[in-house]
Scaffold this motif. Structure first.
Motif, PDB file in Angstrom:
ATOM      1  N   LEU A  21      28.253  24.890  49.429  1.00 31.81           N
ATOM      2  CA  LEU A  21      28.674  26.406  49.901  1.00 31.81           C
ATOM      3  C   LEU A  21      27.023  26.716  50.470  1.00 31.81           C
ATOM      4  CD1 LEU A  21      31.215  28.091  49.731  1.00 31.81           C
ATOM      5  CD2 LEU A  21      30.073  29.120  47.748  1.00 31.81           C
ATOM      6  N   TYR A  22      27.211  27.780  51.434  1.00 28.66           N
ATOM      7  CA  TYR A  22      26.033  28.111  51.882  1.00 28.66           C
ATOM      8  C   TYR A  22      25.703  29.396  51.018  1.00 28.66           C
ATOM      9  CZ  TYR A  22      25.875  25.248  55.893  1.00 28.66           C
ATOM     10  OH  TYR A  22      25.688  24.185  56.762  1.00 28.66           O
ATOM     11  N   GLU A  23      24.645  29.854  50.804  1.00 30.41           N
ATOM     12  CA  GLU A  23      24.098  31.170  50.029  1.00 30.41           C
ATOM     13  C   GLU A  23      25.021  32.426  50.410  1.00 30.41           C
ATOM     14  OE1 GLU A  23      20.271  31.753  49.604  1.00 30.41           O
ATOM     15  OE2 GLU A  23      20.376  33.328  48.176  1.00 30.41           O
ATOM     16  N   ASP A  24      25.255  32.436  51.823  1.00 30.76           N
ATOM     17  CA  ASP A  24      25.508  33.660  52.077  1.00 30.76           C
ATOM     18  C   ASP A  24      27.182  33.573  52.073  1.00 30.76           C
ATOM     19  OD1 ASP A  24      25.619  31.954  54.163  1.00 30.76           O
ATOM     20  OD2 ASP A  24      25.551  33.453  55.845  1.00 30.76           O
ATOM     21  N   GLN A  25      27.885  32.524  51.589  1.00 39.01           N
ATOM     22  CA  GLN A  25      29.280  32.589  51.748  1.00 39.01           C
ATOM     23  C   GLN A  25      29.804  32.595  50.300  1.00 39.01           C
ATOM     24  OE1 GLN A  25      29.709  28.446  53.374  1.00 39.01           O
ATOM     25  NE2 GLN A  25      31.050  29.102  54.862  1.00 39.01           N
ATOM     26  N   ALA A  26      28.876  32.811  49.413  1.00 35.46           N
ATOM     27  CA  ALA A  26      29.225  33.070  47.982  1.00 35.46           C
ATOM     28  C   ALA A  26      29.972  34.525  47.911  1.00 35.46           C
ATOM     29  CB  ALA A  26      28.120  33.218  47.178  1.00 35.46           C
ATOM     30  N   GLY A  27      31.231  34.358  47.332  1.00 30.69           N
ATOM     31  CA  GLY A  27      31.991  35.616  47.137  1.00 30.69           C
ATOM     32  C   GLY A  27      32.821  35.908  48.315  1.00 30.69           C
ATOM     33  N   LYS A  28      32.662  35.107  49.450  1.00 31.46           N
ATOM     34  CA  LYS A  28      33.233  35.611  50.633  1.00 31.46           C
ATOM     35  C   LYS A  28      34.816  35.200  50.493  1.00 31.46           C
ATOM     36  CE  LYS A  28      32.269  36.161  55.216  1.00 31.46           C
ATOM     37  NZ  LYS A  28      31.338  35.722  56.505  1.00 31.46           N
ATOM     38  N   PHE A  29      35.062  34.053  49.946  1.00 35.59           N
ATOM     39  CA  PHE A  29      36.527  33.479  49.936  1.00 35.59           C
ATOM     40  C   PHE A  29      36.847  33.448  48.365  1.00 35.59           C
ATOM     41  CE2 PHE A  29      34.436  30.982  53.255  1.00 35.59           C
ATOM     42  CZ  PHE A  29      34.964  31.839  54.604  1.00 35.59           C
ATOM     43  N   ASP A  30      36.094  33.734  47.477  1.00 35.48           N
ATOM     44  CA  ASP A  30      36.517  33.689  46.229  1.00 35.48           C
ATOM     45  C   ASP A  30      35.975  34.917  45.421  1.00 35.48           C
ATOM     46  OD1 ASP A  30      33.548  33.362  45.112  1.00 35.48           O
ATOM     47  OD2 ASP A  30      33.534  31.810  46.462  1.00 35.48           O
ATOM     48  N   TRP A  31      36.733  34.966  44.206  1.00 28.80           N
ATOM     49  CA  TRP A  31      36.242  36.279  43.339  1.00 28.80           C
ATOM     50  C   TRP A  31      36.522  35.529  41.648  1.00 28.80           C
ATOM     51  CZ3 TRP A  31      40.871  36.723  40.469  1.00 28.80           C
ATOM     52  CH2 TRP A  31      42.300  36.682  41.084  1.00 28.80           C
ATOM     53  N   LYS A  32      35.888  36.208  41.110  1.00 29.92           N
ATOM     54  CA  LYS A  32      36.136  35.876  39.570  1.00 29.92           C
ATOM     55  C   LYS A  32      36.252  37.021  38.766  1.00 29.92           C
ATOM     56  CE  LYS A  32      33.695  33.789  35.804  1.00 29.92           C
ATOM     57  NZ  LYS A  32      32.296  34.016  35.140  1.00 29.92           N
ATOM     58  N   GLN A  33      37.039  37.332  37.642  1.00 33.47           N
ATOM     59  CA  GLN A  33      37.218  38.328  36.673  1.00 33.47           C
ATOM     60  C   GLN A  33      36.839  37.702  35.586  1.00 33.47           C
ATOM     61  OE1 GLN A  33      41.128  39.718  37.649  1.00 33.47           O
ATOM     62  NE2 GLN A  33      40.247  40.807  39.588  1.00 33.47           N
ATOM     63  N   ASP A  34      35.897  38.500  34.978  1.00 32.34           N
ATOM     64  CA  ASP A  34      35.773  38.119  33.336  1.00 32.34           C
ATOM     65  C   ASP A  34      36.531  38.899  32.511  1.00 32.34           C
ATOM     66  OD1 ASP A  34      33.644  36.473  34.251  1.00 32.34           O
ATOM     67  OD2 ASP A  34      32.015  38.011  34.130  1.00 32.34           O
ATOM     68  N   TYR A  35      36.908  38.155  31.336  1.00 32.94           N
ATOM     69  CA  TYR A  35      37.948  39.052  30.428  1.00 32.94           C
ATOM     70  C   TYR A  35      37.386  38.570  29.039  1.00 32.94           C
ATOM     71  CZ  TYR A  35      41.046  40.318  34.178  1.00 32.94           C
ATOM     72  OH  TYR A  35      41.672  40.792  35.154  1.00 32.94           O
ATOM     73  N   VAL A  36      37.597  39.339  28.143  1.00 36.18           N
ATOM     74  CA  VAL A  36      37.434  39.229  26.555  1.00 36.18           C
ATOM     75  C   VAL A  36      38.671  38.549  25.954  1.00 36.18           C
ATOM     76  CG1 VAL A  36      35.401  40.532  26.868  1.00 36.18           C
ATOM     77  CG2 VAL A  36      37.451  41.504  25.935  1.00 36.18           C
ATOM     78  N   GLY A  37      39.725  39.241  26.213  1.00 35.80           N
ATOM     79  CA  GLY A  37      40.752  38.776  25.251  1.00 35.80           C
ATOM     80  C   GLY A  37      41.350  39.774  24.511  1.00 35.80           C
ATOM     81  N   GLU A  38      42.411  39.735  23.718  1.00 31.76           N
ATOM     82  CA  GLU A  38      42.920  40.651  22.905  1.00 31.76           C
ATOM     83  C   GLU A  38      42.103  40.998  21.875  1.00 31.76           C
ATOM     84  OE1 GLU A  38      46.310  39.693  20.816  1.00 31.76           O
ATOM     85  OE2 GLU A  38      46.732  41.656  20.085  1.00 31.76           O
ATOM     86  N   VAL A  39      41.492  42.344  21.597  1.00 32.51           N
ATOM     87  CA  VAL A  39      40.712  42.855  20.698  1.00 32.51           C
ATOM     88  C   VAL A  39      41.058  42.806  19.297  1.00 32.51           C
ATOM     89  CG1 VAL A  39      39.443  45.024  20.104  1.00 32.51           C
ATOM     90  CG2 VAL A  39      39.422  44.274  22.562  1.00 32.51           C
TER      91      VAL A  39
END
Lengths: 901, 218
Positions: A21-39
């Motif tokens: 992946l080229y550096e400038d392509q990062a985040g162009k076609f992908d996404w990530k969501q971070d979660y922690v879980g049930e508190v």
């Protein structure tokens, strides 16, 4: 020398298939969501410089969130399972201390700023009942020989405190009728008496009160011992102040929290949600029940979906107008987390149930209104859409006139500015229409908290959510005890006259179905009940007259039912073969079902039965993806002959695991023809244990397991071939088919790592080569070309062109980690689905984090590159055109001159 | 001390053999029932004695009566399924029931020659039975001239799994390394010595090219 050169050439040719992946392509076609879980536990730090929240969750995560936005500042992931379950958190000035583990408790101190580990110590405590912190000492309460003993440890060093206190415990009535709050243990005894004793000092004083109750719970957050005693749905609040037990009646169905304000004043905060879209808060002074106006509010919002809210932690302060203001971290039954400002509103909310996804489906978006009108107007039969319109000459003419009139009207309307965009009418979101390449879809996910989400796959935005409150419970996987939610896309987006429909099977006293329209999350006439217990649900190969793919449901007495029941089918389905597997007793049964076109009076007949010996358990059944196509029927060998693939659409792979005296556990892979019940092949893996993953695609299978003998992850690869002749060239039939088993090629590879999930890519027509996506425990998502796992990788001379020589260890190059630096922890599964572009496959990874990307295993051969130089092409074509024109003129002039000569 | 150890070892080996003997429960016979009228229930076809120790395939012939032949022909002409219930008994009397099927016309078409495959797991106990016929002929069911069922019983055991072939790979690597070293020792001339015949014409060509246009150099 020559062979070495060939090897080098071959190896270098495979270097190109690795997708970086080229550096400038990062985040162009992908996404990530971070979660922690049930508190589970939380604490609010209102220090002006930090302003943070600290949470410990059911997913064994310790994290810090920003108070203003709810974003994760840092996150630490503890051990999986009960070894890492957080039992207690204790915030200090510079550290957040967690106590985790069951038999061995581990105490860790994390830096509040960046989450770095400051210290760690552990101690064995097999019978710990309660843990609490008082005065910088960790108190471990356990029960032995009719005594309640308390061990103390210095929290930061682990040095054992003076002595073990013991208390006579004749009044201790078991941990389910006792509760611990602020260092005091309260127990309900059988005679209807409530005893409260402090465990901090070694005194034997205890307070008693006559009170009958069924259940006792500690009130969270309270600095004084405070409990809620429930007796036949009547709740009473019991608390100790200045060595006296005080009782206060409490409004039931609301969750309480006690906050100490100014050392000696206690506020009782209560929160409830009488309806899904309202949230009611109440604040009062604990002693005299005086209601504090500024903390009592009622809010309703149509977008809210809340059930059973609970205050996890709170902070109160005095505002400028001299009233009390509070912020409360509220967690709900559906595992969402929100910050509530009292009085006021919800500042942010996080959908933490997305860490517990149990089923995923990608749903195509419907076409836009304009496109639908065009499709209808021309009545294109070859179109992928189903428009259900007649094709008579006159009706087509009328339709054409009508649609042109409509187009004219929308044109006028747009010009005059009455309607902003013609596609506005499709739904609430105007951009939710099918794109040209089928890359835009809706991810429908079911979570174990009972919430269903519709997520936009391009940006990860939650479009809608449905809360299944009190509708039913999920099925349970009987082997691993995890909930499972069978979901069927009964009608897709191709039918213009009908909206798409998803059906979710739920269990209650009677089995239930929930329909959802996956584009907008509506569930009109949502729930249907059937009066039998469903053990198997299989979609039919034909649609019914309402374009719904009906399901055949098998009840517990193995008789079939059609669902929806009262709608006739569009054509008669061929004789169907359905199998039922019972994972715990190892019974597999095959049935033939005759479905008449009316959809009534179905009959089933058992045709085969297989019984695995006890205590064998069926742990996985791998069938090929129903959408999968195999483009190439064979492989060309080096002598120009063709080795035909064994492609049996009815073949399923069954993995069984049996404990064994000599080999610990034996994993067996059976290939079964699900129509005829014929066992095509079986192979035994000795000393194989969890984690086990199975992939079945085209004519090959991959089975990964942990080898106890060699202590590493191995992947066994199997490939099935028919030989040099196609055995079933005209039409394939499993019934009465040949008994000649296929040729099975097998090989094993070593994976330098541990797998969390494995899935093959899938494309629309199956032309693109296959890659395997592997999620490892280190957080990488690897894209491994199948050629590396090919069992025909030659050890000696290559048997066919392009074969890579055999190397036992699989390479893990960093270029093939498609999630680059975005680590994916605790992956539960990978979902792949084709797009309309043959080269591209959409990938959704779920677990603690959500990750979406798209992969092109054979590179994007069917789309122009992003950096394609359009200008050059335009200039070149124009120059060519002009020069052609000019030379034509010149040539004609010359011809004229020639003629005059 | 040594003696005790030896005796202990001997005992443990013996007990091991004894253990495997008790867990080993061999198949003694296979009892077959077939269904000749759809949904009318199963009737006895035959019982085949099996000895797993001999490790041979078993061929058995049984005669069925004429009325059953007529029913079988009817079943075949209606293109129905022929279902076979198989009960496998072991020496200790444990029974496991299986069900298998094929098209009735295939049974008649192959002149009552059928093949039963008994699938055994890694402990040699059966988990599946499959029925097949010797021919795929489904048309000539009127020419049935025999009333003898010829059944061949095959046993199939699972294969063992592949293991990562590190030994061969290491051997191959060593061979390659040896070959490389051998190649080096016999051919350790310098690059110029090896490729002078390519380099020399190139140098000459460049010299000629350089000499032909001296202006370009200035």
């Amino acid at each position: 020398m020559v062979s070495k050169l060939i090897y080098a050439a071959l190896l270098s040719s495979f270097l190109f298939t690795v997708n970086g992946l080229y550096e400038d392509q990062a985040g162009k076609f992908d996404w990530k969501q971070d979660y922690v879980g049930e508190v589970k536990f939380s604490s609010i730090d209102v220090d002006v410089t930090t302003k943070r929240l600290y949470v410990a969750t059911e997913k064994n995560v310790v994290a810090s969130l920003a108070i203003d936005t709810g974003d994760i500042i840092w996150r630490q992931i503890l051990e999986k399972g009960p070894e890492g379950s957080v039992e207690l958190i204790h915030p200090t000035k510079s550290k957040i201390i967690t106590v985790s583990g069951v038999d061995v408790i581990k105490v860790r101190g994390w830096d509040v700023k960046d989450g770095y580990l400051h210290f760690e110590w552990s101690t064995e405590s097999s019978y710990a009942l309660y843990l609490f912190v008082f005065n910088g000492l960790l108190h471990n309460v356990y029960y032995s020989n009719n005594l309640i003993a308390v061990d103390t440890y210095h929290l930061e060093t682990g040095v054992k405190g003076k002595a073990t206190y013991t208390f006579p415990a004749h009044w201790f009535s078991g941990s389910d009728r006792c509760a611990l709050s602020s260092g005091s243990l309260a127990c309900l005894d059988v005679d209807g008496k409530l005893n409260i004793g402090s465990l901090i000092k070694s005194n034997t004083d205890r307070l008693g009160l006559d009170m009958i109750g069924d259940k006792i719970e500690a009130i969270p957050g309270s600095p004084i011992p405070a409990f809620i005693v429930t007796n036949k749905n009547v709740e009473k609040l019991v608390y100790v102040k200045e060595n006296k037990i005080l009782v206060r009646s409490s409004t039931s169905r609301s969750s309480s929290f006690i906050y100490t304000y100014m050392a000696d004043r206690q506020y009782l905060l209560q929160i409830s949600s009488p309806m899904q879209d309202t949230i009611v808060t109440e604040g009062s002074i604990l002693e005299d029940s005086t209601v504090i106006e500024s903390l009592s509010s009622k809010e309703s919002k149509s977008s809210l979906k809340i059930s059973n809210p609970r205050i996890s932690s709170a902070f109160c302060g005095r505002s400028k107008a001299n009233t009390v203001n509070c912020v409360a971290l509220v967690s709900t039954q559906d595992q969402s987390l929100m910050l509530l400002k009292m009085p006021g509103s919800i500042k942010w909310h996080r959908e933490e149930s997305l860490t517990n996804i149990i089923n995923v489906e990608f749903v195509d978006l419907p076409v836009s209104d304009i496109e639908a009108a065009i499709e209808k107007e021309f009545g294109n039969k070859e179109s992928f859409l189903d428009h259900s319109v007649s094709t008579g000459a006159f009706s087509m003419f009328v339709r054409r006139l009508f649609s042109q009139l409509q187009q004219l009207r929308t044109l006028f309307a747009t010009v005059l500015g009455i309607i902003e965009s013609p596609s506005e009418t499709t739904g609430t979101k105007s951009n939710l229409v099918r794109d040209q390449f089928g890359l835009h879809k809706i991810i429908v996910t079911v979570t174990s908290a009972g919430k269903i989400f519709g997520i936009d796959n391009l940006n990860g935005e939650i479009l809608w959510s449905v809360l299944l409150c009190g509708v039913g419970t999920f099925y349970e996987n009987r082997v691993n005890g995890l909930p499972s939610a069978p979901m069927h896309l009964q009608r897709n987006s191709k039918h213009l006259s009908y909206s798409p429909m998803c059906t979710l099977l739920l269990k209650s006293e009677k089995i239930q179905f929930v329909y959802i329209y996956p584009i907008n999350g509506e569930s009109k006439n949502g729930v249907t009940q059937v009066p039998y217990r469903v053990v198997q649900a299989v979609p039919l190969p034909v649609l019914n007259i309402e374009m719904v793919r009906s399901l055949i449901l098998f009840d517990s007495s193995n008789s079939p039912h059609l669902y929806p029941a009262d709608t006739p089918l569009s054509s008669k389905p061929p004789p169907l073969y359905i199998y039922i597997a019972n994972p715990t007793n190892g019974l597999l049964q095959g049935f033939t079902v005759n479905v008449p076109i009316s959809g009534k009076e179905l009959s089933a007949k058992e045709v085969w039965k297989t019984q695995f010996n006890k205590p064998t358990q069926i742990i996985a059944i791998g069938s090929r993806d129903a959408m999968e196509h195999v483009h190439s029927q064979g492989r060309v060998l080096s002598d120009r002959s063709v080795l035909y693939k064994y492609i049996n659409p009815n073949m399923v792979a069954i993995l069984t695991l049996a404990p064994d005296t000599t080999h610990k556990s034996v994993l067996t892979l059976h290939l079964l023809d699900a129509v005829s019940g014929i066992i095509i092949y079986s192979v035994v893996h000795k000393r194989a244990s969890h984690p086990i993953h199975l992939v079945h695609s085209e004519n090959w299978l991959l089975c990964s397991y942990y080898n106890d003998k060699t202590r590493r992850t191995e992947i066994a690869s199997y490939e099935l071939y028919d030989g040099n002749q196609l055995s079933n060239s005209s039409d394939f039939s499993s019934v009465g088919g040949s008994l000649i088993p296929p040729i099975v090629e097998k090989q094993a590879y070593i994976l330098p790592g541990f797998l969390q999930a494995m899935k093959p890519t899938i494309t629309e027509k199956g032309i693109t080569s296959k890659h395997i996506l592997m999620a490892t425990t280190t957080g990488h998502l690897l894209e491994v070309p199948w050629a590396f796992l090919d069992p025909r990788r030659p050890l000696g001379e290559p048997k066919e062109e392009g074969a890579i020589p055999y190397i036992p260890e699989l390479p893990m190059p960093s270029e093939s980690m498609i999630n680059y630096n975005k680590s994916l922890m605790r992956v539960d599964g990978i979902y792949t689905t084709p797009s309309s572009l043959e080269s591209t496959c959409l990938v959704f990874v779920y677990g603690l984090d959500l990750f979406y990307t798209r992969v092109a295993p054979s590179k994007t051969f069917d789309v122009l590159k992003e950096d394609f130089d359009y200008l050059v092409i335009i200039i070149v074509t124009h120059i060519l055109l002009i020069s052609a024109y000019v030379t034509k003129n010149l040539a004609s002039q010359k011809a004229l001159k020639q003629a005059w000569k | 001390m040594m003696h005790y150890k030896l005796i202990f070892l001997f005992c443990s080996v013996l007990s091991g053999i004894y253990c495997s003997d008790t867990s080993y429960d061999s198949i003694s016979d296979v009892y077959l029932e077939h269904e000749l009228i759809p949904n009318a229930g199963f009737t006895k076809r035959s019982s085949i004695l099996v000895n797993l120790e001999s490790r041979n395939d078993v061929v058995s012939t049984t005669t069925i009566n004429d009325s059953d032949i007529q029913l079988l022909k009817q079943l075949a002409s209606k293109n129905e399924l022929y279902r076979l219930k198989v009960t496998v008994r072991t020496l200790s009397g444990k029974e496991t029931r299986f069900l298998t099927f094929t098209r009735a016309c295939l049974i008649v078409g192959s002149k009552l020659n059928d093949i039963l495959t008994l699938h055994l797991d890694h402990l040699d106990s059966p988990f599946a039975v499959n029925l097949a016929t010797t021919s795929n002929n489904c048309n000539s069911f009127n020419e049935l001239d025999t009333s003898n069922f010829t059944t061949t019983v095959f046993f199939r055991r699972p294969e063992s799994s592949p293991v990562p072939d590190t030994a061969t790979y290491i051997q191959k690597m060593e061979r390659e390394r040896d070959a490389r070293e051998k190649g080096k020792s016999s051919n350790n001339k310098s690059m110029l010595g090896k490729y002078w015949m390519y380099i020399l014409p190139l140098v000459i060509f460049m010299m000629i090219a350089g000499a032909s246009n001296p202006e370009a150099r200035q």
